[in-house]
Design a protein around this motif. Structure first.
Motif, PDB file in Angstrom:
ATOM      1  N   TYR A  55      32.169  60.602  35.942  1.00 18.98           N
ATOM      2  CA  TYR A  55      32.858  59.695  35.406  1.00 18.98           C
ATOM      3  C   TYR A  55      33.366  58.619  36.412  1.00 18.98           C
ATOM      4  N   THR A  56      33.240  57.319  36.231  1.00 22.13           N
ATOM      5  CA  THR A  56      33.847  56.116  36.827  1.00 22.13           C
ATOM      6  C   THR A  56      35.455  56.365  36.012  1.00 22.13           C
TER       7      THR A  56
ATOM      8  N   THR B 230      39.650  50.574  39.865  1.00 22.73           N
ATOM      9  CA  THR B 230      38.568  51.478  39.242  1.00 22.73           C
ATOM     10  C   THR B 230      37.998  52.088  40.410  1.00 22.73           C
TER      11      THR B 230
ATOM     12  N   SER C  38      34.561  54.724  41.257  1.00 26.16           N
ATOM     13  CA  SER C  38      33.341  55.339  40.883  1.00 26.16           C
ATOM     14  C   SER C  38      33.458  56.827  41.061  1.00 26.16           C
ATOM     15  N   GLY C  39      32.379  57.657  40.417  1.00 28.06           N
ATOM     16  CA  GLY C  39      32.471  58.889  40.284  1.00 28.06           C
ATOM     17  C   GLY C  39      32.196  59.744  41.883  1.00 28.06           C
TER      18      GLY C  39
ATOM     19  N   SER D 104      33.630  54.331  45.329  1.00 21.32           N
ATOM     20  CA  SER D 104      33.525  52.855  45.462  1.00 21.32           C
ATOM     21  C   SER D 104      34.711  52.579  44.474  1.00 21.32           C
ATOM     22  N   THR D 105      35.446  51.409  44.916  1.00 19.76           N
ATOM     23  CA  THR D 105      36.523  50.887  44.301  1.00 19.76           C
ATOM     24  C   THR D 105      36.856  49.522  44.161  1.00 19.76           C
TER      25      THR D 105
ATOM     26  N   ARG E 143      29.825  54.473  32.764  1.00 21.30           N
ATOM     27  CA  ARG E 143      29.228  52.990  33.502  1.00 21.30           C
ATOM     28  C   ARG E 143      29.741  52.982  34.993  1.00 21.30           C
ATOM     29  N   TRP E 144      28.866  52.165  35.575  1.00 22.59           N
ATOM     30  CA  TRP E 144      29.138  52.202  36.999  1.00 22.59           C
ATOM     31  C   TRP E 144      30.150  51.219  37.101  1.00 22.59           C
ATOM     32  N   ARG E 145      31.234  51.718  37.847  1.00 25.76           N
ATOM     33  CA  ARG E 145      32.419  50.760  38.474  1.00 25.76           C
ATOM     34  C   ARG E 145      32.662  49.449  37.690  1.00 25.76           C
ATOM     35  N   THR E 146      33.403  49.540  36.619  1.00 24.56           N
ATOM     36  CA  THR E 146      33.413  48.401  35.738  1.00 24.56           C
ATOM     37  C   THR E 146      34.866  48.265  35.510  1.00 24.56           C
TER      38      THR E 146
ATOM     39  N   TYR F  77      35.268  51.343  28.742  1.00 23.09           N
ATOM     40  CA  TYR F  77      35.836  52.675  28.506  1.00 23.09           C
ATOM     41  C   TYR F  77      36.190  53.547  27.411  1.00 23.09           C
TER      42      TYR F  77
END
Length: 123
Positions: A32-33, A50, A52-53, A57-58, A101-104, A110
């Motif tokens: 999960y992100t 945010t 990433s899993g 990555s932020t 989802r990727w890094r949103t 969410y």
């Protein structure tokens, strides 16, 4: 289904620091992100940060970049928000959220949310 529980909010003086935690259960946490959002009285909910899993990555909102740090411990199923140099404008209910989802930075992306924790910055 992911359940999220925030903790660590409270009253802090301007210039102070707080660390928020969000414990997740019910899913494979590293998939999960994780995001932090906040909502001040009378204002829309806004994105804070945010992460990433597994790639760590932020993204940060401009208003908190350089003062807040998001991190996660996948072994503990917990995401953190370290907040420094707090100002009264940071006063809000802070929410933890999870998505596949990727890094949103979009709240609507969410599907899973915690109940929120109050942060009040005041002298």
């Amino acid at each position: 289904q992911v359940q999220l529980v925030e903790s660590g909010g409270g009253l802090v003086q301007p210039g102070g620091s707080l660390r928020l935690s969000c414990a997740a259960s019910g899913g494979t946490f590293s998939r999960y992100t994780m995001g932090w959002f906040r909502q001040a009285p009378g204002k829309e909910r806004e994105f804070v940060a945010t992460i990433s899993g597994s790639l760590i990555s932020t993204i940060y909102a401009d208003s908190v970049r350089g003062r807040f740090t998001i991190s996660r411990d996948n072994t503990k199923g917990t995401v953190y928000l370290q907040m420094t140099s707090l100002t009264p404008e940071d006063t809000a209910v802070y929410y933890c959220a999870a998505t596949l989802r990727w890094r949103t930075d979009v709240a609507q992306d969410y599907p899973y949310w915690g109940q929120g924790t109050q942060v009040t910055v005041s002298a």
